[in-house]
Design a protein around this motif. Structure first.
Motif, PDB file in Angstrom:
ATOM      1  N   LYS A 297       2.985   0.452 -12.082  1.00  0.00           N
ATOM      2  CA  LYS A 297       1.634   0.452 -11.506  1.00  0.00           C
ATOM      3  C   LYS A 297       0.991  -0.928 -11.595  1.00  0.00           C
ATOM      4  CE  LYS A 297      -0.614   4.911 -11.585  1.00  0.00           C
ATOM      5  NZ  LYS A 297      -1.662   5.711 -12.232  1.00  0.00           N
ATOM      6  N   ASN A 298       1.296  -1.664 -12.643  1.00  0.00           N
ATOM      7  CA  ASN A 298       0.694  -2.989 -12.818  1.00  0.00           C
ATOM      8  C   ASN A 298       1.181  -3.986 -11.779  1.00  0.00           C
ATOM      9  OD1 ASN A 298      -0.726  -2.102 -15.009  1.00  0.00           O
ATOM     10  ND2 ASN A 298       0.749  -2.857 -16.513  1.00  0.00           N
ATOM     11  N   SER A 299       2.268  -3.684 -11.083  1.00  0.00           N
ATOM     12  CA  SER A 299       2.786  -4.618 -10.084  1.00  0.00           C
ATOM     13  C   SER A 299       2.124  -4.446  -8.718  1.00  0.00           C
ATOM     14  CB  SER A 299       4.299  -4.464  -9.945  1.00  0.00           C
ATOM     15  OG  SER A 299       4.603  -3.198  -9.407  1.00  0.00           O
ATOM     16  N   ILE A 300       1.201  -3.509  -8.595  1.00  0.00           N
ATOM     17  CA  ILE A 300       0.470  -3.329  -7.335  1.00  0.00           C
ATOM     18  C   ILE A 300      -0.683  -4.324  -7.327  1.00  0.00           C
ATOM     19  CG2 ILE A 300      -0.839  -1.729  -5.894  1.00  0.00           C
ATOM     20  CD1 ILE A 300       2.149  -1.032  -6.236  1.00  0.00           C
ATOM     21  N   GLY A 301      -0.629  -5.246  -6.365  1.00  0.00           N
ATOM     22  CA  GLY A 301      -1.637  -6.297  -6.289  1.00  0.00           C
ATOM     23  C   GLY A 301      -2.886  -5.879  -5.545  1.00  0.00           C
ATOM     24  N   ALA A 302      -2.725  -5.045  -4.497  1.00  0.00           N
ATOM     25  CA  ALA A 302      -3.892  -4.645  -3.709  1.00  0.00           C
ATOM     26  C   ALA A 302      -3.598  -3.334  -3.004  1.00  0.00           C
ATOM     27  CB  ALA A 302      -4.239  -5.711  -2.682  1.00  0.00           C
ATOM     28  N   VAL A 303      -4.602  -2.502  -2.941  1.00  0.00           N
ATOM     29  CA  VAL A 303      -4.538  -1.282  -2.141  1.00  0.00           C
ATOM     30  C   VAL A 303      -5.270  -1.599  -0.849  1.00  0.00           C
ATOM     31  CG1 VAL A 303      -5.195   1.136  -1.999  1.00  0.00           C
ATOM     32  CG2 VAL A 303      -4.478   0.182  -4.184  1.00  0.00           C
ATOM     33  N   LEU A 304      -4.576  -1.428   0.270  1.00  0.00           N
ATOM     34  CA  LEU A 304      -5.107  -1.842   1.563  1.00  0.00           C
ATOM     35  C   LEU A 304      -5.672  -0.653   2.328  1.00  0.00           C
ATOM     36  CD1 LEU A 304      -2.046  -4.047   2.544  1.00  0.00           C
ATOM     37  CD2 LEU A 304      -4.159  -4.799   1.472  1.00  0.00           C
ATOM     38  N   SER A 305      -6.662  -0.926   3.162  1.00  0.00           N
ATOM     39  CA  SER A 305      -7.177   0.119   4.038  1.00  0.00           C
ATOM     40  C   SER A 305      -6.135   0.379   5.138  1.00  0.00           C
ATOM     41  CB  SER A 305      -8.509  -0.303   4.656  1.00  0.00           C
ATOM     42  OG  SER A 305      -8.309  -1.394   5.532  1.00  0.00           O
ATOM     43  N   ASP A 306      -6.245   1.513   5.805  1.00  0.00           N
ATOM     44  CA  ASP A 306      -5.273   1.861   6.848  1.00  0.00           C
ATOM     45  C   ASP A 306      -5.265   0.836   7.972  1.00  0.00           C
ATOM     46  OD1 ASP A 306      -4.471   4.117   5.485  1.00  0.00           O
ATOM     47  OD2 ASP A 306      -5.861   5.449   6.550  1.00  0.00           O
TER      48      ASP A 306
END
Length: 182
Positions: A75-84
């Protein structure tokens, strides 16, 4: 001790407190973003991989990078959650919200030039293939009198050493291994 001597230390401690406080806020915001991930959300990893979240576990995330390619990331390797919209724009090149009143940059420079001629006339002008003089002269373009000034047997006037050098250049060079073999 006087207040003047303690003032630099107080300022330094205050600056350190403010910096750690803002860093903690950023860490908490990133942790909240990772916890709010849902399956189907587009994400970018810290390594720059764009993928869709397939499954979220306590410490790991299963990502769908391509059809049939599932990857397990921390989980720590996720840099950004993007919008659709942003994910589709980056990964698929799909622009959803182009506004008609917004400034649109054209793909070519033809619309940037102000001409009164229609585009069809401009393309017919471009089809007139005229040679462009680049300042180079071909052998065919040289005047005939320049060729007449040269002696007819110019090669015959060259010294024998130059002819031998030309013959050596025509023959492929031998490496040390080939000359040792003889």
């Amino acid at each position: 001790m006087s207040l003047v001597t303690l003032l630099p230390f107080i300022v330094l401690i205050g600056a350190m407190f403010l910096m750690t406080r803002s860093a903690k806020r950023k860490q908490n915001a990133a942790a909240q973003m990772r916890n709010d991930m849902q399956p189907g959300t587009g994400v970018r990893t810290i390594g720059g991989l764009y993928a869709t979240v397939k499954e979220v576990n306590e410490e790991t995330v299963l990502l769908d990078a391509a059809p049939g390619v599932d990857l397990v990331f921390a989980k720590n390797s996720i840099g950004a959650v993007l919008s659709d919209d942003e994910y589709n724009r980056i990964v698929h090149g799909i622009e959803h919200d182009l506004k008609s009143d917004g400034t649109v940059v054209p793909d070519d420079a033809s619309s940037l030039t102000e001409t009164d001629e229609p585009a069809a006339d401009a393309s017919s002008d471009a089809s007139d293939d005229k040679p462009i003089d680049l300042g180079k002269k071909d052998a065919a373009d040289e005047p005939a009198d320049a060729k007449a000034d040269e002696p007819a047997d110019a090669k015959a006037d060259e010294p024998a050493e130059a002819k031998a050098d030309e013959a050596d250049e025509a023959e492929p060079k031998k490496t040390d291994g080939e000359s040792d073999a003889k």
